[in-house]
Design a protein around this motif. Sequence first.
Motif, PDB file in Angstrom:
ATOM      1  N   PHE A 162       0.838  -1.197   0.000  1.00 31.01           N
ATOM      2  CA  PHE A 162       0.000   0.000   0.000  1.00 31.01           C
ATOM      3  C   PHE A 162       0.874   1.249   0.000  1.00 31.01           C
ATOM      4  CE2 PHE A 162       0.486  -1.539   4.409  1.00 31.01           C
ATOM      5  CZ  PHE A 162       1.258  -0.506   4.924  1.00 31.01           C
ATOM      6  N   TYR A 163       0.212   2.405  -0.090  1.00 28.79           N
ATOM      7  CA  TYR A 163       0.866   3.693   0.137  1.00 28.79           C
ATOM      8  C   TYR A 163      -0.157   4.533   0.901  1.00 28.79           C
ATOM      9  CZ  TYR A 163       4.099   7.569  -0.926  1.00 28.79           C
ATOM     10  OH  TYR A 163       5.014   8.592  -0.844  1.00 28.79           O
ATOM     11  N   GLY A 175      -9.721  -4.450  -4.567  1.00 21.79           N
ATOM     12  CA  GLY A 175      -8.882  -3.511  -3.839  1.00 21.79           C
ATOM     13  C   GLY A 175      -8.004  -2.678  -4.758  1.00 21.79           C
ATOM     14  N   GLY A 176      -6.998  -2.014  -4.162  1.00 22.28           N
ATOM     15  CA  GLY A 176      -6.053  -1.224  -4.937  1.00 22.28           C
ATOM     16  C   GLY A 176      -6.569   0.133  -5.381  1.00 22.28           C
ATOM     17  N   PHE A 177      -7.661   0.615  -4.791  1.00 22.48           N
ATOM     18  CA  PHE A 177      -8.237   1.893  -5.177  1.00 22.48           C
ATOM     19  C   PHE A 177      -7.305   3.056  -4.806  1.00 22.48           C
ATOM     20  CE2 PHE A 177     -11.750  -0.877  -5.406  1.00 22.48           C
ATOM     21  CZ  PHE A 177     -12.812  -0.263  -6.040  1.00 22.48           C
ATOM     22  N   THR A 178      -7.396   4.136  -5.589  1.00 20.70           N
ATOM     23  CA  THR A 178      -6.775   5.404  -5.225  1.00 20.70           C
ATOM     24  C   THR A 178      -7.854   6.261  -4.581  1.00 20.70           C
ATOM     25  OG1 THR A 178      -5.269   5.268  -7.118  1.00 20.70           O
ATOM     26  CG2 THR A 178      -5.519   7.430  -6.062  1.00 20.70           C
ATOM     27  N   VAL A 179      -7.632   6.682  -3.332  1.00 23.82           N
ATOM     28  CA  VAL A 179      -8.662   7.390  -2.569  1.00 23.82           C
ATOM     29  C   VAL A 179      -8.131   8.751  -2.142  1.00 23.82           C
ATOM     30  CG1 VAL A 179     -10.177   7.323  -0.548  1.00 23.82           C
ATOM     31  CG2 VAL A 179      -9.619   5.202  -1.760  1.00 23.82           C
ATOM     32  N   HIS A 198      -3.841  11.855  -0.800  1.00 24.85           N
ATOM     33  CA  HIS A 198      -4.468  10.644  -1.335  1.00 24.85           C
ATOM     34  C   HIS A 198      -3.736   9.427  -0.791  1.00 24.85           C
ATOM     35  CE1 HIS A 198      -1.163  11.898  -3.940  1.00 24.85           C
ATOM     36  NE2 HIS A 198      -0.983  10.612  -4.231  1.00 24.85           N
ATOM     37  N   GLU A 199      -4.292   8.252  -1.032  1.00 25.01           N
ATOM     38  CA  GLU A 199      -3.628   7.009  -0.635  1.00 25.01           C
ATOM     39  C   GLU A 199      -3.939   5.894  -1.617  1.00 25.01           C
ATOM     40  OE1 GLU A 199      -5.055   4.787   2.819  1.00 25.01           O
ATOM     41  OE2 GLU A 199      -6.730   6.188   2.971  1.00 25.01           O
TER      42      GLU A 199
END
Length: 296
Positions: free
Chosen positions: A193-194, A226-230, A264-265
């Motif tokens: 993740f980031y 998963g793996g969304f940019t939020v 963002h994450e």
Amino acid sequence: MWIVFVIGSLKNDCAIWANSNECTKNPTFMWAECSEECTRIGATRKSYNHRCPRTKNEGILKPFELNTRFENILEEFSELQPEMVSKEPPIIVFDSFTSHQEADAFIGYGQGKYKRSTGLEMKSDGSYSSVETTIRTSSNTRCQDQACLGNKYVKNVTNRVSLVTKVPENHFEYAQLLHYHACERENSKNCSFYKRHHDFIPQDTNKNQGVRIYTCFIYLNDVEEGGFTVFDSGISVQPKKGRAVLWPSVLNEFPHRQDSRTHHEAKPVLKGEKYAANFWVHQYDFKNAHLRGCTM
């Protein structure tokens, strides 16, 4: 890029302020409370300016141009299927930014080259070094040699980013290629993740390349789960092969200052894997500054 501050409490604040030019803006307080940091960081900056002089100009993005540029994208690049998912701050999602062949070219180049992603750690003299961080556990590599830069599909995408942003390619960092592996649950120890961060680096204000003004983030494959940019606003972008997201790191009226609304994450991948290409765009020429050793 995430910045980790590792000095003590007041020293920590002093270092941040000194790097933000407060020793000049607020000299009475800073030289009384933070003289050590002002001296040390001032010397580092003086050495840098001697080694890497820069001609002063406004930069590629002028005040009050940013919002207009984003609005024009919707009309000028309809074939990329752009959608303005946020007006303040402006964020555009392109549903068809790359072809499958173009996406595959980036993935193919990255195979066998990925290493653990890092962030920036500020040292006592105000300079930076790359370190592993707990908020960023992805892997990455750079599209920086001729095998990648000379690929016709990579050239096509790089040129497209330039046309859309109206910024020459020499203002781009070398594209960062990313890989996120899957984990069973979002809070698992082995997740990739980031966590929440911002792409703006305040210290770049004083560097030849200037600050990052845009991020163009391209998804290179479909992710099963998963793996969304939020973003902080709640906007969430699902990875899809060929899809891209464009957002600013700076303010419309002050294009050298951070827009804090674009924190963002990258959420963990829960099934499958995630490949992406990240283009960071600067106010000034990045690549020639990099060749001269003037970007750090």
